[in-house]
Scaffold this motif. Structure first.
Motif, PDB file in Angstrom:
ATOM      1  N   LEU A 290       3.373   6.963   3.447  1.00 35.91           N
ATOM      2  CA  LEU A 290       4.332   8.056   3.621  1.00 35.91           C
ATOM      3  C   LEU A 290       5.192   7.861   4.861  1.00 35.91           C
ATOM      4  O   LEU A 290       6.347   8.316   4.900  1.00 35.91           O
ATOM      5  N   ASP A 291       4.659   7.187   5.862  1.00 39.45           N
ATOM      6  CA  ASP A 291       5.413   6.908   7.086  1.00 39.45           C
ATOM      7  C   ASP A 291       6.279   5.659   6.980  1.00 39.45           C
ATOM      8  O   ASP A 291       6.979   5.301   7.939  1.00 39.45           O
ATOM      9  N   GLY A 292       6.229   4.975   5.839  1.00 36.21           N
ATOM     10  CA  GLY A 292       7.036   3.783   5.642  1.00 36.21           C
ATOM     11  C   GLY A 292       6.469   2.529   6.263  1.00 36.21           C
ATOM     12  O   GLY A 292       7.129   1.485   6.294  1.00 36.21           O
ATOM     13  N   LYS A 293       5.233   2.589   6.742  1.00 31.11           N
ATOM     14  CA  LYS A 293       4.614   1.411   7.330  1.00 31.11           C
ATOM     15  C   LYS A 293       4.115   0.440   6.265  1.00 31.11           C
ATOM     16  O   LYS A 293       3.915  -0.749   6.554  1.00 31.11           O
ATOM     17  N   LEU A 294       3.868   0.939   5.088  1.00 35.49           N
ATOM     18  CA  LEU A 294       3.460   0.126   3.946  1.00 35.49           C
ATOM     19  C   LEU A 294       4.367   0.453   2.772  1.00 35.49           C
ATOM     20  O   LEU A 294       4.763   1.613   2.580  1.00 35.49           O
ATOM     21  N   THR A 295       4.718  -0.542   2.010  1.00 40.22           N
ATOM     22  CA  THR A 295       5.511  -0.323   0.797  1.00 40.22           C
ATOM     23  C   THR A 295       4.822  -1.048  -0.349  1.00 40.22           C
ATOM     24  O   THR A 295       3.853  -1.769  -0.161  1.00 40.22           O
ATOM     25  N   GLY A 296       5.342  -0.858  -1.542  1.00 35.30           N
ATOM     26  CA  GLY A 296       4.721  -1.516  -2.690  1.00 35.30           C
ATOM     27  C   GLY A 296       5.309  -1.012  -3.985  1.00 35.30           C
ATOM     28  O   GLY A 296       6.382  -0.390  -4.008  1.00 35.30           O
TER      29      GLY A 296
END
Length: 265
Positions: A249-255
């Motif tokens: 949700l914080d944009g630290k991980l995507t996929g």
């Protein structure tokens, strides 16, 4: 009433049983008594890893008790109770057949035998706690978070076949992630969401003309029980402090983004 329901005995299974029974479409309920919900750690684990193991399964139990039993248990008791060795016995099959269902819905039980599927004489749908074909098999609410894509956590309803979670797709759902969701809270949220969507659809089903599923066009990973090891817990709890949802949700991980479908609309 047209559905013969077959479930396991864990909190999530009893929750879905309650919700489906409340639709007024269930003619019979077979419950398979499953293994203990909080297992003992394997012998020989290092103390810190045994601690993670105990925490993981105790937290699963805490969340499922909180989410799935807060509104009480099912409004009725199972019509037929079996152990894991008795699900495919002739007595169980006869009970299912004699209940006169137009559809059998299974969730959280052992694999139904070919004889069971052939003898009862109606359609069979299975609820799978994972998004097929991407996540099939065992522990499929664990693996999306382990692979750092918790948004791929979901539930699949598919036609029951002899092949693991590979039947034609009826419905796939994925609940929106909520800040603060742990791995187990996200899993429970997805079961809540699926129950809401499926039960709403069930009320409008024409059981005399059930829709055909959509064949799965690709072959994802089928996770087996031997694929999971306690060491996998280190990434969830030590590396990410069980905050993988927040990291997405914080944009630290995507996929990937789940591709959802339904033939029930």
């Amino acid at each position: 009433m047209s559905i013969c329901l077959i479930t396991g005995s864990h909190p999530r299974h009893l929750f879905l049983a309650r919700e489906l029974i409340r639709t007024g479409t269930v003619c019979a309920w077979i419950m398979e008594e499953r293994e203990a919900f909080v297992p003992e750690p394997p012998p020989g684990l290092a103390p810190d890893l045994a601690g993670l193991f105990n925490h993981h399964f105790a937290e699963r139990d805490r969340i499922e008790q909180l989410v799935f039993t807060r509104a009480g248990g099912p409004d009725k008791t199972p019509d037929f109770v079996v152990g894991t060795s008795g699900l495919n016995d002739p007595e169980t099959i006869a009970f299912a057949r004699n209940s006169g269902p137009q559809l059998v819905v299974s969730y959280g039980c052992s694999k139904l035998s070919e004889g069971f599927l052939r003898t009862v004489g109606c359609r069979f749908w299975n609820v799978h706690g994972g998004l097929s074909p991407d996540y099939r098999g065992v522990a499929t609410h664990f693996w999306p978070s382990y692979f750092l894509e918790p948004q791929m956590t979901g539930v699949t309803l598919h036609e029951t076949t002899d092949f693991l979670d590979s039947g034609a797709l009826i419905l796939t759902t994925s609940a929106p992630m909520t800040r603060g969701d742990s791995l187990h809270r996200l899993a429970a949220r997805n079961i809540e969401h699926f129950a809401e969507v499926f039960c709403r659809s069930v009320r409008g089903l024409d059981f005399a003309s059930l829709p055909d599923g959509k064949p799965q066009k690709k072959y994802g990973k089928a996770f087996l029980s031997g694929d999971w090891r306690p060491e996998h817990l280190r990434l969830i709890y030590e590396v990410h402090d069980d905050r993988i949802v927040d990291h997405v949700l914080d944009g630290k991980l995507t996929g990937r983004v789940p591709r959802l479908m339904s033939v029930l609309d």
